[in-house]
Structures are given as C-alpha cells and as structure tokens.
Write a protein that holds these residues in place. Structure first.
Motif, PDB file in Angstrom:
ATOM      1  N   LEU A  37       0.876  -1.267  -0.074  1.00 22.93           N
ATOM      2  CA  LEU A  37      -0.009   0.302  -0.077  1.00 22.93           C
ATOM      3  C   LEU A  37       0.876   1.443   0.081  1.00 22.93           C
ATOM      4  CD1 LEU A  37      -2.765   1.469   0.145  1.00 22.93           C
ATOM      5  CD2 LEU A  37      -2.561   1.121   2.806  1.00 22.93           C
ATOM      6  N   ARG A  38       2.039   1.334   0.996  1.00 22.08           N
ATOM      7  CA  ARG A  38       2.912   2.571   0.771  1.00 22.08           C
ATOM      8  C   ARG A  38       3.384   2.612  -0.485  1.00 22.08           C
ATOM      9  NH1 ARG A  38       2.484   6.910   2.736  1.00 22.08           N
ATOM     10  NH2 ARG A  38       1.682   5.871   4.446  1.00 22.08           N
ATOM     11  N   ALA A  39       3.868   1.716  -1.078  1.00 18.68           N
ATOM     12  CA  ALA A  39       4.667   1.533  -2.521  1.00 18.68           C
ATOM     13  C   ALA A  39       3.571   2.110  -3.500  1.00 18.68           C
ATOM     14  CB  ALA A  39       5.317   0.264  -2.822  1.00 18.68           C
ATOM     15  N   SER A  40       2.476   1.762  -3.276  1.00 21.57           N
ATOM     16  CA  SER A  40       1.481   2.337  -4.379  1.00 21.57           C
ATOM     17  C   SER A  40       1.088   3.745  -4.327  1.00 21.57           C
ATOM     18  CB  SER A  40       0.165   1.488  -4.086  1.00 21.57           C
ATOM     19  OG  SER A  40      -0.618   1.757  -3.092  1.00 21.57           O
ATOM     20  N   LEU A  41       1.356   4.347  -3.015  1.00 15.91           N
ATOM     21  CA  LEU A  41       1.172   5.914  -2.851  1.00 15.91           C
ATOM     22  C   LEU A  41       2.215   6.747  -3.447  1.00 15.91           C
ATOM     23  CD1 LEU A  41      -0.239   5.714   0.731  1.00 15.91           C
ATOM     24  CD2 LEU A  41      -1.673   5.806  -1.347  1.00 15.91           C
ATOM     25  N   VAL A  42       3.281   6.026  -3.804  1.00 15.70           N
ATOM     26  CA  VAL A  42       4.318   7.063  -4.423  1.00 15.70           C
ATOM     27  C   VAL A  42       4.278   6.844  -5.862  1.00 15.70           C
ATOM     28  CG1 VAL A  42       6.940   7.006  -4.593  1.00 15.70           C
ATOM     29  CG2 VAL A  42       5.845   6.225  -2.518  1.00 15.70           C
ATOM     30  N   GLU A  43       4.448   7.998  -6.512  1.00 20.15           N
ATOM     31  CA  GLU A  43       4.357   8.287  -7.906  1.00 20.15           C
ATOM     32  C   GLU A  43       5.582   7.804  -8.331  1.00 20.15           C
ATOM     33  OE1 GLU A  43       1.835   9.306  -9.965  1.00 20.15           O
ATOM     34  OE2 GLU A  43       0.493   9.409  -8.457  1.00 20.15           O
ATOM     35  N   GLN A  50      11.958   9.393  -2.935  1.00 23.17           N
ATOM     36  CA  GLN A  50      10.634   8.876  -3.163  1.00 23.17           C
ATOM     37  C   GLN A  50      10.780   7.432  -4.114  1.00 23.17           C
ATOM     38  OE1 GLN A  50       7.357   9.800  -2.209  1.00 23.17           O
ATOM     39  NE2 GLN A  50       8.374  11.299  -1.136  1.00 23.17           N
ATOM     40  N   GLU A  51      11.578   7.372  -4.966  1.00 25.33           N
ATOM     41  CA  GLU A  51      11.909   6.178  -5.712  1.00 25.33           C
ATOM     42  C   GLU A  51      12.505   5.048  -4.499  1.00 25.33           C
ATOM     43  OE1 GLU A  51      11.542   4.210  -8.622  1.00 25.33           O
ATOM     44  OE2 GLU A  51      10.131   6.028  -8.714  1.00 25.33           O
ATOM     45  N   LEU A  52      13.209   5.588  -3.581  1.00 28.31           N
ATOM     46  CA  LEU A  52      13.916   4.389  -2.895  1.00 28.31           C
ATOM     47  C   LEU A  52      12.776   3.833  -1.826  1.00 28.31           C
ATOM     48  CD1 LEU A  52      16.167   3.103  -0.898  1.00 28.31           C
ATOM     49  CD2 LEU A  52      16.440   5.244   0.276  1.00 28.31           C
ATOM     50  N   LEU A  53      11.833   4.870  -1.235  1.00 32.72           N
ATOM     51  CA  LEU A  53      10.713   4.519  -0.594  1.00 32.72           C
ATOM     52  C   LEU A  53       9.902   3.386  -1.400  1.00 32.72           C
ATOM     53  CD1 LEU A  53       9.140   5.177   2.046  1.00 32.72           C
ATOM     54  CD2 LEU A  53       7.821   6.769   0.574  1.00 32.72           C
ATOM     55  N   ARG A  54       9.376   3.868  -2.739  1.00 30.33           N
ATOM     56  CA  ARG A  54       8.943   2.838  -3.394  1.00 30.33           C
ATOM     57  C   ARG A  54       9.356   1.648  -3.878  1.00 30.33           C
ATOM     58  NH1 ARG A  54       7.503   1.270  -8.628  1.00 30.33           N
ATOM     59  NH2 ARG A  54       8.980   2.532  -9.749  1.00 30.33           N
ATOM     60  N   ARG A  55      10.775   1.450  -3.830  1.00 29.00           N
ATOM     61  CA  ARG A  55      11.509   0.254  -4.033  1.00 29.00           C
ATOM     62  C   ARG A  55      11.639  -0.655  -2.872  1.00 29.00           C
ATOM     63  NH1 ARG A  55      15.334   3.481  -6.663  1.00 29.00           N
ATOM     64  NH2 ARG A  55      16.752   2.899  -4.934  1.00 29.00           N
ATOM     65  N   PRO A 104       7.141  11.254   6.415  1.00 27.96           N
ATOM     66  CA  PRO A 104       5.939  11.602   7.281  1.00 27.96           C
ATOM     67  C   PRO A 104       4.859  10.531   6.825  1.00 27.96           C
ATOM     68  CG  PRO A 104       7.000  13.477   6.833  1.00 27.96           C
ATOM     69  CD  PRO A 104       7.825  12.605   6.059  1.00 27.96           C
ATOM     70  N   GLY A 105       3.831  10.266   7.559  1.00 25.18           N
ATOM     71  CA  GLY A 105       2.856   9.402   7.116  1.00 25.18           C
ATOM     72  C   GLY A 105       3.136   7.908   6.849  1.00 25.18           C
ATOM     73  N   ALA A 106       4.423   7.548   7.012  1.00 23.62           N
ATOM     74  CA  ALA A 106       4.960   6.009   6.875  1.00 23.62           C
ATOM     75  C   ALA A 106       5.209   5.166   8.155  1.00 23.62           C
ATOM     76  CB  ALA A 106       6.124   5.885   5.821  1.00 23.62           C
TER      77      ALA A 106
END
Length: 128
Positions: A37-43, A50-55, A104-106
């Motif tokens: 879910l967290r990964a899906s929220l990152v464009e 942001q890419e690191l967070l998504r990966r 924030p938010g994660a």
C-alpha cells in the motif's frame, strides 16, 4: 514406549511451534499489505528518495509474501531453509523500516516492518 504425559508434552510443543509459526506468517502478511500500500502511494519517477521508498516498499512486500507462503506450507519443515528465509525477511524489514522512518505518514508501515522483524526473530529462537 511413549507415556501419556510425554505425548501431552510433545503435543503442547507442537501446538506452540505451530502457533509461533502462524504468528510469524500473520506478521509477514500484515507487513506485505502495508508495504504494498505504501509503495502504491508513491508516484513512479519521483525524487530519488521517493523512488527509494517505493522500491523498499515493493521489495519488503515481496519478501514478506514469500516468507508467509513458505511458513504456510505444511511440508516445509527444513529448519535451515526456514532460518535463512526468516533472517532474510528480518533484515529486509529492518532496512525498510529505517527508510519509512524518514517519511511522514509512513509510521504505520515502519512499525509493521519492525513487528515482522521481531516475529521472525522470535520464531527463529524457537527453532533451536
């Protein structure tokens, strides 16, 4: 010959083992869900952070899902294989939690990762 009290003790040990295994699988499932879910929220194509967070979210979800599936298999009794999978899951979860802490938010996702790392450690301790 097995006495009734030793059978009962063996049964209790087996039940505890299965409960611990199930608790770890449940933690992995929750972590996989929150990370996906967290990964899906990152464009895609965002900043490097942001890419690191998504990966990390995708990787953690995949590792947790694989760990849950392995723990759910009734015939998966290879202790060495289970230990390797649990250690991998624990390491990925802790690494991911550190990345999520910076966003924030994660916070809920970071905590799910930490809970899974603890569950993996706890279950590894029961393996002897």
């Amino acid at each position: 010959m097995t006495t009734p009290s030793s059978t009962t003790s063996q049964q209790r040990e087996l039940i505890q083992f299965l409960e611990d295994r199930f608790a770890c699988a449940q933690a992995c499932t929750e972590c996989a869900r929150t990370c996906a879910l967290r990964a899906s929220l990152v464009e895609p194509g965002g900043s490097e952070e942001q890419e690191l967070l998504r990966r990390k979210g995708i990787m953690c979800a995949e590792v947790c899902d694989a760990t849950c599936r392995m723990l759910s298999e009734q015939n998966s009794q290879d202790e060495a294989g289970i230990r390797v999978q649990l250690e991998w899951c624990r390491a990925v979860c802790l690494e991911s939690a550190h990345v999520f802490d910076r966003h924030p938010g994660a916070e809920r996702t970071a905590e799910a990762c930490r809970a899974t790392a603890r569950a993996c450690s706890d279950f590894m301790a029961t393996l002897g």
